[in-house]
Write a protein that holds these residues in place. Structure first.
Motif, short mmCIF file in Angstrom:
data_model
loop_
_atom_site.label_atom_id
_atom_site.label_comp_id
_atom_site.label_asym_id
_atom_site.label_seq_id
_atom_site.Cartn_x
_atom_site.Cartn_y
_atom_site.Cartn_z
N ALA A 132 8.55 -2.77 -1.35
CA ALA A 132 6.66 -3.04 -2.49
C ALA A 132 6.90 -3.16 -3.50
N GLN B 183 -2.22 -7.65 -4.92
CA GLN B 183 -0.75 -7.81 -4.84
C GLN B 183 0.16 -6.93 -3.82
N ALA B 184 0.39 -5.93 -4.91
CA ALA B 184 1.27 -4.58 -4.99
C ALA B 184 0.90 -4.43 -3.36
N LEU B 185 -1.21 -3.89 -3.12
CA LEU B 185 -1.07 -3.41 -2.29
C LEU B 185 -0.93 -4.58 -0.81
N GLN C 184 5.18 -4.76 3.83
CA GLN C 184 6.41 -3.72 4.28
C GLN C 184 5.70 -2.71 5.42
N GLU D 184 1.74 -6.42 -0.02
CA GLU D 184 3.01 -6.08 -0.17
C GLU D 184 3.38 -5.10 0.82
N GLN D 185 3.11 -3.98 -0.57
CA GLN D 185 2.98 -2.31 0.71
C GLN D 185 2.31 -2.96 1.91
N TRP D 186 1.31 -3.36 2.35
CA TRP D 186 0.96 -3.19 3.62
C TRP D 186 1.75 -3.84 4.43
N LEU E 134 1.87 4.03 -4.97
CA LEU E 134 1.91 2.85 -3.88
C LEU E 134 2.75 3.05 -3.16
N PHE E 135 3.64 2.91 -1.76
CA PHE E 135 5.17 3.51 -0.90
C PHE E 135 5.25 1.92 -0.64
N GLU E 136 6.14 2.33 -0.06
CA GLU E 136 7.76 0.94 1.02
C GLU E 136 8.21 0.92 -0.42
#
Lengths: 219, 215
Positions: free
Chosen positions: A70, B94-96, B102, B98-100, A65-67
């Motif tokens: 998030a 859900q994390a992915l 952001q 949220e990542q996109w 994961l990045f950001e």
């Protein structure tokens, strides 16, 4: 189970944000420094973790994961049952208010803070100069944002309500820089409730462990 | 139960994001126009709802919310089980998402909004476009879209093989880039970004919103 890996640098605001969250949730991790001076964050190995070449990137088993904003949400959900409770809120409505103040940090607070740090710290480190006009206009923008915070925090102990949440945590790295590194501490200390809020959240043990490492490298 | 109220303006990208989400979730709402040209968003009555004086703000019973990206997340959670699912099913999905989301907020929106301001909004107010600023931001957006092109060559939508909030958040800005800003080549020159845009912009929930936006 393999430890969570965080690729980044301890003085990077976004890395610090993730490390603070890991500490709040009492999660062990391995910090893998990225040699920014050598440009490693723009090389294929790092870009395969974060194609934007920014800090940090997190590896948790098969998930990368990045950001930072998030990542901390993911950690708060995954580790809901341990460490600091309720970082996200416990009802749909509470979660919405946490999200709202997280977005305020992202779009109202962060841009002028980032501009101040860039102008006052980063530019000189890279051999450039500080543009005082840019500093002045961003200090003014930040002042207006902090006036809204002052009003909010006069009615609410923390941003989302009476409990410490991700919304407060998200602010901490740039608040730290404002108070310690860019000479703009009066923006905080001149506002009674913002100051009390900063005193409170910056004294959290999970944060203090991070803050000691938040020193910009010298030239 | 009172209908959800959306205070906003049909031309505002952030308002459009929220209206699109309401449509995707098949939620009825009351639209309350905030007359931006007369400065209604900076007057005490509106500031009491949103102290930052920007649109939109949403009222749902006792809850008042601002920041469009927070609002759409709230709607997606509250109305889980009806309309389109927008958040992902597992923790990793859900994390992915949220990542996109952001990425949109941090890397796509800043150059896109600067291009819109310089090429359309500022001239409308009598100002002159700063072409150097436009050039710099087109450069930034090109680099971001190169990353999207790579991502979308492996994944139908940004977070995976499902349409999510991450894609939805991009709709309003991309709509203006392609229409009013006349920068459609940023999208059309990239095979997978172009296919993604064609797909998401043809969703009925978006078309209803887009038809009220200036071209």
């Amino acid at each position: 189970m393999a430890k969570i890996k965080v690729h980044g640098l301890p003085f990077s605001s976004c890395t610090a944000r993730v490390l603070a969250c890991l500490n709040e949730k009492q999660v062990e991790y391995e910090l893998i420094p990225v040699n920014a001076r050598a440009g490693d964050h723009k090389k294929p190995q790092y870009l395969s973790l974060n194609p934007f070449g920014l800090f940090p990137a997190l590896e948790d088993g098969c998930l990368t994961l990045f950001e930072s904003r998030a990542i901390i949400k993911y950690l708060a959900k995954k580790y809901e049952g341990q460490g600091c409770p309720n970082l996200l809120g416990s009802t749909v409505e509470e979660e919405a208010v946490v999200e709202q103040w997280c977005e305020v940090e992202s779009h109202h607070f962060n841009p002028p803070c980032y501009a101040l740090v860039s102008q006052i710290i980063i530019n000189p480190l890279k051999g450039g100069t500080t543009d005082e006009a840019v500093v002045e206009s961003n200090a003014e923008k930040l002042s207006r944002v902090l006036d809204v915070y002052e009003d909010r925090l006069s009615k609410s102990k923390y941003l989302a309500g009476d409990w410490f949440s991700l919304a407060d945590l998200q602010h901490m790295p740039f608040l730290h820089y404002l108070v310690n590194d860019v000479g703009k501490a009066t923006l905080i200390s001149s506002r009674k409730h913002v100051n009390a809020w900063w005193e409170d959240i910056s004294s959290r043990p999970a944060w203090k462990k991070i803050a000691v490492h938040m020193k910009f490298p010298s030239k | 139960m009172a209908l959800i109220k959306v205070h906003g303006h049909h031309f505002s990208t952030a308002t459009c994001m929220v209206l699109c989400c309401l449509n995707e979730k098949q939620v009825e709402y009351d639209f309350v126009l905030v007359d931006l040209p007369t400065g209604a968003h900076k007057k005490p009555q509106y500031l009491a709802l949103n102290p930052f004086g920007v649109v939109p703000t949403v009222q749902d019973e006792d809850l008042t919310l601002f920041e469009s990206r927070a609002i759409v997340k709230y709607l997606a959670k509250k109305f889980k089980g009806q309309g389109t699912e927008l958040l992902g099913n597992t923790l990793a999905e859900q994390a992915l998402v949220e990542q996109w989301c952001q990425v949109e907020g941090q890397s796509f929106y800043p150059p896109a909004s600067t291009i819109l301001f310089q090429t359309v909004l500022f001239p409308l107010r009598g100002g002159t476009t700063d072409e150097a600023v436009v050039e710099i931001n087109i450069g930034k957006l090109n680099r971001v879209l190169d990353i999207y092109e790579e991502r979308l060559s492996k994944s139908k939508y940004l977070a995976g093989d499902f349409f999510s909030l991450a894609d939805l958040q991009h709709l309003p800005w991309t709509q203006y880039l392609v229409t009013a800003c006349k920068k459609g080549d940023l999208i059309s020159s990239r095979k997978h970004v172009s296919a993604w845009w064609e797909d998401i912009s043809s969703r009925p929930a978006w078309k209803k919103v887009a038809e009220k936006m200036p071209k």
